[in-house]
Write an enzyme that holds these catalytic residues in place. Structure first.
Site, PDB file in Angstrom:
ATOM      1  N   GLY A 103     -26.282  26.765  -5.297  1.00  0.00           N
ATOM      2  CA  GLY A 103     -25.987  27.491  -4.058  1.00  0.00           C
ATOM      3  C   GLY A 103     -24.690  27.024  -3.436  1.00  0.00           C
ATOM      4  O   GLY A 103     -24.220  25.912  -3.699  1.00  0.00           O
ATOM      5  N   PHE A 125     -29.861  29.881   5.814  1.00  0.00           N
ATOM      6  CA  PHE A 125     -29.194  29.141   6.888  1.00  0.00           C
ATOM      7  C   PHE A 125     -29.840  27.781   7.147  1.00  0.00           C
ATOM      8  O   PHE A 125     -29.455  27.063   8.053  1.00  0.00           O
ATOM      9  CB  PHE A 125     -29.141  29.986   8.159  1.00  0.00           C
ATOM     10  N   HIS A 139     -29.645  39.687  -6.175  1.00  0.00           N
ATOM     11  CA  HIS A 139     -28.552  39.057  -6.920  1.00  0.00           C
ATOM     12  C   HIS A 139     -28.595  39.246  -8.443  1.00  0.00           C
ATOM     13  O   HIS A 139     -28.771  38.287  -9.206  1.00  0.00           O
ATOM     14  CB  HIS A 139     -28.418  37.574  -6.582  1.00  0.00           C
ATOM     15  N   ASP A 157     -25.963  35.707  -0.607  1.00  0.00           N
ATOM     16  CA  ASP A 157     -26.838  34.598  -1.006  1.00  0.00           C
ATOM     17  C   ASP A 157     -26.231  33.271  -0.546  1.00  0.00           C
ATOM     18  O   ASP A 157     -26.284  32.263  -1.246  1.00  0.00           O
ATOM     19  CB  ASP A 157     -27.075  34.584  -2.512  1.00  0.00           C
TER      20      ASP A 157
END
Length: 446
Positions: free
Chosen positions: A330, A64, A237, A311
């Site tokens: 990302g 975050f 992941h 993720d």
């Protein structure tokens, strides 16, 4: 706190779907029954006829970006997006600025979340080559676990000293979550393509550079070390079919010492999508082949893979629009994770019961999260209602991410989240935020 009565819902919980009512009082599930009457005139009644009631999803891996990277995202914006997507609890990663590699810096993040988060929260403590003393101070009942970057780190968080790794694995009582990609293999691959393409490496080479071999070497080495030391290891992941065979389904999750996770993007995209999506699907580990995607889903369904996560890791569009070497890996996912899984349900690839098991029940079991992840009397009332037949299109106008883009833009989802309750409060209702949330710090039965 106002009581909430959810009527006529299809309740998806503990491997079953049953029609019934759920009464929420004082932040907890007070009653579950075939039919319940409102106890007072000011009880909020939600008619859920035709909709499906699930425990709130628990996302065990998000970024975050706060503190230090808040031009990309922050805890308030991304937790709000998560709640709109049916995620009521999250575990956030330590690679912020500064990195959460001391107790003091970790608690700073908890303080921010206490003031601004819309969902329940915990944070991973970050391991480095030189902070074993701090690692040993972490209270396992108050912190989700330790995150180790065994590849693809930021700052000084690559833990590449074998002696340090073995010491951490041997001494910590924390659950160790690991990012597994072999840096030497990646570096060798990258140098080869830099020599061939210079600055213009095609995005389609990302899964060749961050290859199956790089993932498998690192994952298998981490597992060997966990078996040698008796450490509790959770591999984040997975991205390759080959890696799935490193994990077993021969015992219940609560008894496993070595577990694995798969993320939404690795269940949805393949390397064919680089042609149209480019850097928007550039993640580490990389999205790989259709065979990998199919193998990951198979392992998820047969319980070699234990949990689903996002993720979620936003970057600005300006950052993502760089050439390969400078485009960060990302992307944002929390708002669309559950509806993407429901799309797989509509395609007959996964059941509703299995989605709830892997995205709500199992994270609670794996991390030993107290009183969450199930629809049970006495548990915290983290709940999500979904309408399986309410199509909508992902557009910029309905994105809640601070970065204001999504790899799902233009996708039509058949299902939508209609209501989200966090600790008994209806926070999200029919595309609007109804009340300010009252999130709590997650605690752990350890």
């Amino acid at each position: 706190m106002k009581a909430v009565l959810i009527k006529n819902a299809n309740i998806v919980n503990e491997g079953k779907i049953v029609k019934g009512d759920v009464l929420v009082q004082d932040g907890r599930i007070a009653e579950i029954s075939e039919t319940i009457s409102a106890k007072s005139s000011d009880t909020k009644v939600i008619d859920a006829d035709g909709s499906y009631l699930m425990p709130g999803m628990i996302d065990d891996q998000v970024h975050f970006r706060e503190p230090g990277l808040t031009h990309k995202a922050d805890i308030e914006s991304e937790s709000k997006a998560a709640v709109a997507g049916g995620i009521t609890s999250f575990i956030e990663m330590p690679n912020t600025i500064p990195q959460a590699t001391t107790i003091e810096l970790l608690e700073d993040k908890f303080d921010i979340a206490a003031k601004t988060s819309w969902a329940n929260y915990s944070f991973m403590f970050g391991g480095t080559n030189d902070n074993i003393d701090e690692i040993l101070k972490v209270d396992p009942q108050k912190v989700a676990g330790i995150k180790l970057f065994l590849g693809s780190s930021t700052g000084n968080m690559l833990v590449d000293n074998p002696k340090v790794l073995e010491e951490i694995f041997s001494k910590t009582k924390l659950l160790i979550s690991a990012h597994c990609e072999d840096e030497a293999t990646i570096k060798q691959n990258l140098e080869k393509y830099k020599a061939e393409y210079g600055e213009d490496i095609p995005m389609e080479l990302h899964p060749i550079i961050r290859s199956e071999e790089a993932c498998y070497i690192s994952s298998s080495n981490a597992i060997k070390l966990a078996k040698k030391t008796g450490a509790r290891l959770h591999v984040f992941h997975l991205s390759t079919e080959k890696e799935t065979h490193l994990f077993s389904n021969n015992k219940p999750l609560a008894e496993k010492q070595i577990t694995a996770e798969v993320c939404i993007h690795h269940l949805w995209f393949t390397d064919e999508d680089y042609k149209t999506k480019g850097s928007k699907i550039k993640w580490n580990p990389a999205v790989k082949t259709q065979n990998d995607r199919d193998g990951l889903l198979k392992a998820l369904l047969d319980d070699r893979i234990d949990v689903i996560a996002t993720d979620h890791a936003p970057h600005t569009l300006e950052e993502k629009n760089n050439k390969y070497l400078n485009a960060p890996s990302g992307g944002p996912l929390v708002q669309h994770a559950l509806v993407a899984l429901l799309e797989l349900y509509h395609k007959g690839k996964i059941t509703l019961e299995k989605i709830v098991e892997k995205f709500a029940h199992n994270p609670a079991i794996l991390f030993q999260i107290k009183e969450r992840g199930y629809i049970r009397k006495g548990y915290k009332a983290d709940l999500v209602l979904v309408d399986l037949n309410s199509p909508w299109t992902v557009k910029k106008e309905n994105l809640l991410y601070k970065c204001q883009w999504s790899p799902f833009e233009g996708t039509i989802f058949k299902s939508r989240v209609t209501h989200t309750l966090v600790n008994g409060v209806v926070v999200y209702e029919n595309t609007k935020f109804a009340n300010k949330s009252n999130p709590e710090r997650l605690t752990f039965n350890r």
